[in-house]
Scaffold this active site. Structure first.
Site, mmCIF file in Angstrom:
data_model
loop_
_atom_site.group_PDB
_atom_site.id
_atom_site.type_symbol
_atom_site.label_atom_id
_atom_site.label_comp_id
_atom_site.label_asym_id
_atom_site.label_seq_id
_atom_site.Cartn_x
_atom_site.Cartn_y
_atom_site.Cartn_z
ATOM 1 N N GLY A 36 31.178 -23.649 14.340
ATOM 2 C CA GLY A 36 31.177 -23.755 12.889
ATOM 3 C C GLY A 36 32.076 -22.702 12.261
ATOM 4 O O GLY A 36 32.968 -22.167 12.911
ATOM 5 N N GLU A 40 41.455 -23.866 9.613
ATOM 6 C CA GLU A 40 42.556 -24.782 9.967
ATOM 7 C C GLU A 40 42.749 -24.924 11.482
ATOM 8 O O GLU A 40 43.185 -25.961 11.953
ATOM 9 C CB GLU A 40 43.862 -24.309 9.321
ATOM 10 C CG GLU A 40 44.117 -24.914 7.964
ATOM 11 C CD GLU A 40 44.060 -26.452 7.951
ATOM 12 O OE1 GLU A 40 44.724 -27.092 8.786
ATOM 13 O OE2 GLU A 40 43.340 -27.016 7.117
ATOM 14 N N HIS A 42 40.395 -25.005 13.810
ATOM 15 C CA HIS A 42 39.466 -26.047 14.269
ATOM 16 C C HIS A 42 39.928 -27.434 13.792
ATOM 17 O O HIS A 42 39.857 -28.414 14.537
ATOM 18 C CB HIS A 42 38.067 -25.819 13.686
ATOM 19 C CG HIS A 42 37.407 -24.539 14.113
ATOM 20 N ND1 HIS A 42 37.125 -23.520 13.243
ATOM 21 C CD2 HIS A 42 36.965 -24.138 15.321
ATOM 22 C CE1 HIS A 42 36.525 -22.537 13.903
ATOM 23 N NE2 HIS A 42 36.422 -22.879 15.158
ATOM 24 N N GLY A 152 41.412 -24.439 21.451
ATOM 25 C CA GLY A 152 42.581 -23.784 20.855
ATOM 26 C C GLY A 152 43.173 -22.747 21.804
ATOM 27 O O GLY A 152 42.437 -22.062 22.526
ATOM 28 N N LYS A 154 44.318 -20.051 20.886
ATOM 29 C CA LYS A 154 43.921 -18.724 20.370
ATOM 30 C C LYS A 154 42.959 -18.048 21.356
ATOM 31 O O LYS A 154 43.056 -16.858 21.599
ATOM 32 C CB LYS A 154 43.284 -18.934 18.992
ATOM 33 C CG LYS A 154 42.370 -17.877 18.515
ATOM 34 C CD LYS A 154 43.127 -16.728 17.918
ATOM 35 C CE LYS A 154 42.233 -15.700 17.271
ATOM 36 N NZ LYS A 154 40.879 -15.658 17.720
ATOM 37 N N GLN A 158 39.606 -18.326 27.481
ATOM 38 C CA GLN A 158 38.488 -19.293 27.441
ATOM 39 C C GLN A 158 38.969 -20.669 27.917
ATOM 40 O O GLN A 158 38.288 -21.343 28.698
ATOM 41 C CB GLN A 158 37.937 -19.379 26.020
ATOM 42 C CG GLN A 158 36.989 -20.538 25.789
ATOM 43 C CD GLN A 158 36.315 -20.483 24.436
ATOM 44 O OE1 GLN A 158 35.353 -19.751 24.256
ATOM 45 N NE2 GLN A 158 36.807 -21.256 23.478
ATOM 46 N N SER A 190 40.868 -17.347 12.594
ATOM 47 C CA SER A 190 39.666 -17.026 13.363
ATOM 48 C C SER A 190 38.499 -16.970 12.389
ATOM 49 O O SER A 190 38.654 -16.485 11.257
ATOM 50 C CB SER A 190 39.843 -15.657 14.024
ATOM 51 O OG SER A 190 38.587 -15.153 14.433
ATOM 52 N N SER A 191 37.333 -17.432 12.853
ATOM 53 C CA SER A 191 36.155 -17.365 11.972
ATOM 54 C C SER A 191 35.832 -15.915 11.652
ATOM 55 O O SER A 191 35.291 -15.608 10.584
ATOM 56 C CB SER A 191 34.957 -18.026 12.650
ATOM 57 O OG SER A 191 35.285 -19.344 13.001
ATOM 58 N N ARG A 192 36.166 -15.007 12.566
ATOM 59 C CA ARG A 192 35.834 -13.586 12.346
ATOM 60 C C ARG A 192 36.758 -12.921 11.331
ATOM 61 O O ARG A 192 36.473 -11.802 10.892
ATOM 62 C CB ARG A 192 35.820 -12.829 13.677
ATOM 63 C CG ARG A 192 34.623 -13.216 14.555
ATOM 64 C CD ARG A 192 34.453 -12.301 15.749
ATOM 65 N NE ARG A 192 33.187 -12.521 16.423
ATOM 66 C CZ ARG A 192 33.012 -13.280 17.512
ATOM 67 N NH1 ARG A 192 34.046 -13.914 18.051
ATOM 68 N NH2 ARG A 192 31.816 -13.406 18.064
HETATM 69 O O1 PAF Z 1 35.456 -21.118 20.991
HETATM 70 C C1 PAF Z 1 34.299 -21.277 20.538
HETATM 71 O O2 PAF Z 1 34.079 -21.501 19.335
HETATM 72 C C2 PAF Z 1 33.112 -21.190 21.502
HETATM 73 O O3 PAF Z 1 33.320 -20.222 22.481
HETATM 74 C C3 PAF Z 1 32.745 -22.553 22.121
HETATM 75 C C4 PAF Z 1 33.860 -23.090 23.005
HETATM 76 C C5 PAF Z 1 32.431 -23.562 21.027
HETATM 77 C C6 PAF Z 1 31.503 -22.394 22.999
HETATM 78 O O4 PAF Z 1 30.412 -21.932 22.277
#
Ligand code: PAF
Length: 290
Positions: A36, A40, A42, A152, A154, A158, A190-192
Site C-alpha cells: 500500500g 507512481e 506501484h 520494481g 527500485k 528483492q 518510495s512509500s518511505r
Molecule cells: O516491495 C514491497 O512492497 C514488499 O516487500 C512486498 C514485495 C509487497 C512483500 O511484502
C-alpha cells in the site's frame, strides 16, 4: 467513462473464487504485490500488468514478518482510501487486502530462506527482511496463482531474491522487473519518502546524484570499484546528517561485490537521511559491454 473501482477481497477464499471465474473465462492474471501507500512506482507495475495480462490483482498487505522489532511496522504509511482511488484510475480489477490473521493464521511456523543472493547488502543490514519477504511473496503466489508477477527495480535485491526463490522452488509464475520511477528531480519513488521533511527530501537527492556520478566515472573509463564507491561516499557525506549503510558495486545476478567493472554492474546504496532509510540503485554498463 470513469473506471469502476476494483473488487475488494479480504479473504483467500474470496480471492480464489473471484479468480476462478477469471480463469474460467480463459483470461491471464497479473499480480502486483504491494504494502500500500501507493505511488507512481506501484502504478507503473499495475500499468505493465494491464499491458501484458487480461486481469490485474493488486495485493495490499503490510507484512509484519519483514520488519525487525526496531523498524517502522507501526508507523508505516497506510493510505487505503487513496490507494483504492489510484487503483480505480489505473484500472486494476481486483484488490486483495487481507488482515494479518488471514495471512499468518495461528500457529504459522514455516519460513522461506533464500541463500547467497539474500545475504549481502539489505540482508546484512536487515537480517530478518528477506525471510519475511520471500515467505509472504510465496504465500501470495500460492493464494492468487497468477500467471505473471510484477516488481520494481527500485528494490533490486528483492527482485533477485524472488527470482531465485521461483527458480529453486519451481513456482509456476513469470517474474517481471519494471524500471525505477523517479520524480522529475531524480528521487526514486518510495512509500518511505513520506517520512521526509521538505528540507530532507532535497538532501535525499544526493542518492541519485551519487549514482549519476558513478555512471559518469564509468563512462569516463574508471573501472576500479573502490575508486568509484569512495567518490560516491564523498558526495553523499557532503550532505548534513547523511548516514551511509552501504555503497556497493555488485554483480547484477549474485549481488556479490565486484572489485573491477568488467560488464554490467549494479551500483546499490542505502543511506539514512533525517533518520529515514532510503535505498536506490542503478545499472552501470561499461561501453565494452554495450
Ligand atoms: O516491495 C514491497 O512492497 C514488499 O516487500 C512486498 C514485495 C509487497 C512483500 O511484502
Amino acid at each position: 467513462m470513469p473506471n469502476t473501482p476494483p473488487k475488494l477481497t479480504r479473504t483467500v477464499d474470496e480471492l480464489r473464487a473471484a479468480l476462478a471465474e477469471v480463469r474460467r473465462a480463459g483470461k491471464t492474471v497479473g499480480l502486483v504485490p504491494t504494502m500500500g501507500a501507493l505511488h507512481e512506482g506501484h502504478l507503473s507495475l499495475v500499468r505493465a500488468s494491464k499491458v501484458e495480462c487480461d486481469f490485474t490483482v493488486v495485493t495490499i498487505f503490510v507484512n509484519p514478518s519483514q520488519f525487525a522489532p526496531t523498524e517502522d511496522l507501526d508507523s508505516y504509511p497506510r493510505t487505503f482510501e487513496a490507494d483504492m482511488q489510484a487503483l480505480t484510475t489505473c484500472g486494476a480489477e481486483l484488490v486483495f487486502a487481507p488482515a494479518d490473521e488471514e495471512v499468518y493464521c495461528s500457529g504459522h511456523d514455516t519460513w522461506v530462506e533464500v541463500g547467497g543472493v539474500a545475504e549481502p547488502l539489505e540482508g546484512e543490514c536487515r537480517p530478518a527482511f528477506f525471510r519475511g519477504v520471500a515467505t509472504v511473496v510465496l504465500k501470495l503466489f500460492n493464494m492468487a496463482r497468477a500467471d505473471v508477477a510484477f516488481f520494481g527495480q527500485k528494490d533490486y535485491q528483492q527482485a533477485q531474491v524472488i527470482k531465485q526463490m521461483v527458480r529453486d522452488l519451481n513456482v509456476p509464475i513469470e517474474i517481471r522487473v519494471c524500471p525505477i520511477v523517479r520524480a522529475p528531480d531524480g528521487l526514486a519513488m518510495s512509500s518511505r519518502n513520506a517520512y521526509l521533511s521538505s528540507e530532507a527530501r532535497v538532501r535525499a537527492l544526493v542518492l541519485w546524484r551519487s549514482l549519476r556520478l558513478a555512471q559518469d566515472l564509468v563512462a569516463a573509463g574508471e573501472r576500479d570499484a573502490k575508486a568509484i564507491t569512495e567518490k560516491m561516499r564523498e558526495v553523499i557525506l557532503t550532505v548534513e546528517d547523511a548516514q551511509v549503510n552501504y555503497v556497493t558495486l555488485a554483480d547484477p545476478e549474485t549481488l556479490q561485490p565486484v572489485s573491477r567493472i568488467t560488464g554490467p554492474t549494479v551500483a546499490a546504496l542505502a543511506v539514512r537521511i533525517e533518520g529515514t532509510r532510503l535505498i536506490d540503485n542503478h545499472i552501470l554498463t561499461p561501453v565494452e559491454a554495450i
